[in-house]
Design a protein around this motif. Structure first.
Motif, PDB file in Angstrom:
ATOM      1  N   ALA A 233       1.985  -2.408   4.522  1.00 58.70           N
ATOM      2  CA  ALA A 233       3.062  -3.198   3.936  1.00 58.70           C
ATOM      3  C   ALA A 233       4.271  -3.260   4.853  1.00 58.70           C
ATOM      4  N   ARG A 234       5.126  -4.240   4.558  1.00 58.59           N
ATOM      5  CA  ARG A 234       6.411  -4.364   5.246  1.00 58.59           C
ATOM      6  C   ARG A 234       7.473  -4.563   4.161  1.00 58.59           C
ATOM      7  N   PRO A 235       7.771  -3.498   3.410  1.00 57.97           N
ATOM      8  CA  PRO A 235       8.602  -3.660   2.216  1.00 57.97           C
ATOM      9  C   PRO A 235      10.100  -3.613   2.428  1.00 57.97           C
ATOM     10  N   GLY A 236      10.546  -3.102   3.551  1.00 58.81           N
ATOM     11  CA  GLY A 236      11.984  -2.963   3.734  1.00 58.81           C
ATOM     12  C   GLY A 236      12.394  -3.228   5.164  1.00 58.81           C
ATOM     13  N   GLU A 237      13.481  -2.613   5.582  1.00 59.10           N
ATOM     14  CA  GLU A 237      14.028  -2.853   6.906  1.00 59.10           C
ATOM     15  C   GLU A 237      13.462  -1.908   7.966  1.00 59.10           C
ATOM     16  N   SER A 238      12.648  -0.950   7.548  1.00 65.69           N
ATOM     17  CA  SER A 238      12.215   0.093   8.480  1.00 65.69           C
ATOM     18  C   SER A 238      10.878  -0.188   9.148  1.00 65.69           C
ATOM     19  N   GLY A 239      10.359  -1.391   9.005  1.00 62.05           N
ATOM     20  CA  GLY A 239       9.095  -1.725   9.649  1.00 62.05           C
ATOM     21  C   GLY A 239       7.914  -1.494   8.736  1.00 62.05           C
ATOM     22  N   LEU A 240       6.760  -1.167   9.341  1.00 66.68           N
ATOM     23  CA  LEU A 240       5.534  -1.018   8.585  1.00 66.68           C
ATOM     24  C   LEU A 240       5.521   0.259   7.757  1.00 66.68           C
ATOM     25  N   SER A 241       4.854   0.166   6.609  1.00 65.85           N
ATOM     26  CA  SER A 241       4.535   1.336   5.804  1.00 65.85           C
ATOM     27  C   SER A 241       3.048   1.260   5.468  1.00 65.85           C
ATOM     28  N   ALA A 242       2.457   2.414   5.201  1.00 64.54           N
ATOM     29  CA  ALA A 242       1.024   2.420   4.917  1.00 64.54           C
ATOM     30  C   ALA A 242       0.697   3.453   3.853  1.00 64.54           C
ATOM     31  N   SER A 243      -0.386   3.193   3.155  1.00 63.01           N
ATOM     32  CA  SER A 243      -0.940   4.117   2.174  1.00 63.01           C
ATOM     33  C   SER A 243      -2.451   4.080   2.345  1.00 63.01           C
ATOM     34  N   TRP A 244      -3.102   5.234   2.227  1.00 67.09           N
ATOM     35  CA  TRP A 244      -4.542   5.208   2.395  1.00 67.09           C
ATOM     36  C   TRP A 244      -5.250   5.898   1.247  1.00 67.09           C
ATOM     37  N   GLY A 245      -6.498   5.496   1.037  1.00 71.99           N
ATOM     38  CA  GLY A 245      -7.302   6.045  -0.043  1.00 71.99           C
ATOM     39  C   GLY A 245      -8.727   5.553   0.100  1.00 71.99           C
TER      40      GLY A 245
ATOM     41  N   ASP B  86      -8.380   3.758  -5.081  1.00 65.84           N
ATOM     42  CA  ASP B  86      -7.715   5.034  -5.314  1.00 65.84           C
ATOM     43  C   ASP B  86      -6.732   5.247  -4.168  1.00 65.84           C
ATOM     44  N   LEU B  87      -5.607   4.538  -4.245  1.00 64.34           N
ATOM     45  CA  LEU B  87      -4.511   4.701  -3.287  1.00 64.34           C
ATOM     46  C   LEU B  87      -3.222   4.326  -3.989  1.00 64.34           C
ATOM     47  N   SER B  88      -2.108   4.617  -3.362  1.00 68.38           N
ATOM     48  CA  SER B  88      -0.801   4.354  -3.978  1.00 68.38           C
ATOM     49  C   SER B  88      -0.214   3.061  -3.438  1.00 68.38           C
ATOM     50  N   LEU B  89       0.279   2.238  -4.354  1.00 66.22           N
ATOM     51  CA  LEU B  89       1.051   1.054  -3.972  1.00 66.22           C
ATOM     52  C   LEU B  89       2.521   1.348  -4.283  1.00 66.22           C
ATOM     53  N   TYR B  90       3.294   1.577  -3.266  1.00 69.78           N
ATOM     54  CA  TYR B  90       4.712   1.887  -3.422  1.00 69.78           C
ATOM     55  C   TYR B  90       5.501   0.589  -3.630  1.00 69.78           C
ATOM     56  N   PRO B  91       6.767   0.678  -4.019  1.00 72.70           N
ATOM     57  CA  PRO B  91       7.573  -0.539  -4.190  1.00 72.70           C
ATOM     58  C   PRO B  91       7.528  -1.421  -2.941  1.00 72.70           C
TER      59      PRO B  91
END
Length: 306
Positions: free
Chosen positions: A117-129, A155-160
């Motif tokens: 994901a690219r949810p904010g100003e800090s670049g890429l974010s990731a979640s795995w499962g 089975d993984l987390s989807l953050y805001p």
């Protein structure tokens, strides 16, 4: 000095491979500003075409897309489909890599997957499962009802800000679009569905959905009624609401009718009804078999467009 163990090397290789997959997929991942507060995530699916989760697109105009290089461009809404929770946007030619699309059909239960994901100003974010189930059908029981089939349960987390993000396999290929279903279930819309929705929205600007104008609830038939009517199934749906001047109302359906088949196909719950109300059903007349006052009746219903 002790040499690294085989297990340590294996974990390091896995860690590096996952990081490479995030970097590879992230080249086509953008932030979509179409609601207040936290942006959602989108995928540059085809040249100039962005796909995101429909429920995160709260306005039809003044939509902005932030690219991986931090540039922001205006986007135009091509169309949306709430039944599959997909929205399709168009951006100008900005020389942005398109996603490397994989085959979601090759995924197996237990396979490692990533949400990038690219949810904010800090670049890429990731979640795995992992993929926890395949071929999931989800029915949202509202006034009209809607159903999506063939989903992947994760089975993984989807953050805001993760809704609309790509589901990525261990090779870095995009194999779906992530969203949140009923009861906060994490789901992914497979590639074949995404491509079908894109093609239809590009051609027509909308996706037609059939509807009856009924509120329904599943019901079990008593054995004596089932036997008296010589029915093979003891399930159906009872009509609890009727939209005024809707298709079912015009056809003469009554509150309290129990729908047991539609166009010759048995009906056990509301999902069975919604499964027959795809775009191809709009304008057709389907014969509804109902139980009314202990008797079987056939009611022809001209399917409307939702």
């Amino acid at each position: 000095m002790e040499s690294p163990s085989i297990e340590s090397n294996t974990l390091l290789a896995l860690s590096n491979n996952l990081a490479d997959a995030v970097e590879r997929a992230g080249r086509a991942v953008v932030a979509v500003n179409a609601r207040h507060r936290i942006p959602s995530t989108g995928v540059h699916w085809r040249n100039g075409i962005i796909v995101t989760a429909e429920h995160t697109v709260r306005r039809d105009e003044e939509i902005a897309v932030r690219l991986p290089d931090e540039r922001t461009v205006a986007a135009t809404l091509i169309g949306r489909d709430s039944s599959t929770d997909l929205a399709v946007l168009r951006i100008p030619d900005v020389q942005l890599p398109t996603a490397e699309i994989g085959d979601s059909g090759t995924l197996q239960v237990g396979n490692l997957v990533l949400a990038v994901a690219r949810p904010g100003e800090s670049g890429l974010s990731a979640s795995w499962g992992v993929v926890s189930a395949k071929g999931i059908g989800v029915t949202q029981r509202d006034w009209c009802g809607k159903q999506t089939e063939g989903l992947l349960k994760l089975d993984l987390s989807l953050y805001p800000g993760f809704s609309g993000s790509p589901l990525v396999d261990a090779k870095g290929s995009v194999v779906g679009i992530n969203t949140v279903g009923p009861r906060n279930m994490v789901l992914a819309i497979p590639v074949a569905t995404v491509n079908r929705v894109i093609d239809t929205l590009l051609e027509k600007g909308k996706i037609a959905r059939g509807y009856l104008g009924l509120g329904m609830q599943p019901v079990l038939l008593p054995d004596n009624l089932k036997n008296a009517l010589n029915l093979s199934s003891n399930g159906g749906v009872i009509v609890v609401n009727i939209e005024s001047d809707g298709p079912a109302d015009r056809a003469g359906v009554f509150i309290g009718d129990v729908l047991i088949s539609l166009d010759g196909r048995a009906i056990a719950d509301t999902g069975d009804v919604q499964a027959m109300l795809g775009s191809e059903s709009v304008g057709k007349t389907l014969n509804a078999q109902v139980i009314r006052g202990g008797a079987l009746l056939t009611v022809p219903i001209a399917i409307g467009e939702r």
